[in-house]
Design an enzyme around this catalytic site. Structure first.
Site, PDB file in Angstrom:
ATOM      1  N   PRO A  47       0.782  -1.239   0.000  1.00  0.00           N
ATOM      2  CA  PRO A  47       0.000   0.000   0.000  1.00  0.00           C
ATOM      3  C   PRO A  47       0.816   1.293   0.000  1.00  0.00           C
ATOM      4  O   PRO A  47       0.843   2.045   0.980  1.00  0.00           O
ATOM      5  CB  PRO A  47      -0.843  -0.136   1.268  1.00  0.00           C
ATOM      6  CG  PRO A  47       0.020  -0.937   2.187  1.00  0.00           C
ATOM      7  CD  PRO A  47       0.751  -1.912   1.300  1.00  0.00           C
ATOM      8  N   CYS A  48       1.441   1.569  -1.122  1.00  0.00           N
ATOM      9  CA  CYS A  48       2.264   2.776  -1.233  1.00  0.00           C
ATOM     10  C   CYS A  48       1.428   4.056  -1.127  1.00  0.00           C
ATOM     11  O   CYS A  48       1.961   5.121  -0.815  1.00  0.00           O
ATOM     12  CB  CYS A  48       3.085   2.745  -2.518  1.00  0.00           C
ATOM     13  SG  CYS A  48       2.121   2.435  -3.993  1.00  0.00           S
ATOM     14  N   HIS A  49       0.118   3.949  -1.348  1.00  0.00           N
ATOM     15  CA  HIS A  49      -0.749   5.122  -1.210  1.00  0.00           C
ATOM     16  C   HIS A  49      -0.853   5.588   0.243  1.00  0.00           C
ATOM     17  O   HIS A  49      -1.291   6.704   0.502  1.00  0.00           O
ATOM     18  CB  HIS A  49      -2.148   4.825  -1.778  1.00  0.00           C
ATOM     19  CG  HIS A  49      -2.872   3.740  -1.060  1.00  0.00           C
ATOM     20  ND1 HIS A  49      -2.604   2.396  -1.282  1.00  0.00           N
ATOM     21  CD2 HIS A  49      -3.836   3.785  -0.106  1.00  0.00           C
ATOM     22  CE1 HIS A  49      -3.389   1.673  -0.499  1.00  0.00           C
ATOM     23  NE2 HIS A  49      -4.142   2.478   0.225  1.00  0.00           N
TER      24      HIS A  49
END
Length: 169
Positions: free
Chosen positions: A138-140
């Site tokens: 989950p780079c967001h």
């Protein structure tokens, strides 16, 4: 031995997504219009056979966009990246659904067992920006140290929408 690649597509609320796997693990998950799409794979050479990793990922994506909190470790992943980037992605998967972290915090976690620490926030940023397995890694959920929504390969508007989806559930 030639590695056989498989691909699938998923129509999310935020745009079309492309999945790529081999027989054992997910190798890539991208929004079709994002930066660094395909991560240098020859996606047109992958077949459309839905194997176990792809089926698991499609189910995971359905759950995610339904507002559930699917386990990111339930999907076998194998990003073809450096050892450092693998460590960053592993730490990212630990960031809880609906929460955020910063590049600096990730840098600190990567060096938790080291006596001499350096600021690796830029290197973390490079890893985050080139993440080949969006959402499951989950780079967001990574924001600037001042709380600002910083770059996202899928676009800032999509990043806002993903964080909002998670926070309302």
């Amino acid at each position: 031995m030639i590695k056989v690649l498989h691909r699938a597509s998923f129509q999310s609320k935020l745009g079309d997504m492309i999945l790529l796997s081999d027989e054992e693990a997910l190798l890539g998950l991208w929004f079709a219009d994002q930066n660094f799409f395909g991560a240098n794979y020859q996606l047109d050479q992958a077949d459309d056979v839905q194997n176990v990793p792809l089926k698991l990922t499609l189910r995971w994506l359905n759950d995610y966009f339904a507002g559930l909190n699917p386990d990111p470790f339930a999907i076998p992943i194998r990003p073809e990246v450096t050892t450092f980037r693998k460590a960053v992605y592993h730490e990212l998967q630990k960031v809880p659904y609906g929460e955020t972290t910063t590049y600096g915090e990730l840098s600190d976690k990567l060096q938790a067992k080291q006596t001499s620490k350096t600021n690796k926030a830029r290197a973390v940023g490079g890893a985050v920006g080139h993440n080949p397995i969006t959402l499951i890694v989950p780079c967001h959920r990574v924001i600037g140290s001042d709380g600002a929504l910083t770059g996202y390969a899928g676009g800032i508007e999509r990043k806002k929408a993903l964080l909002q989806l998670e926070r309302q559930n």
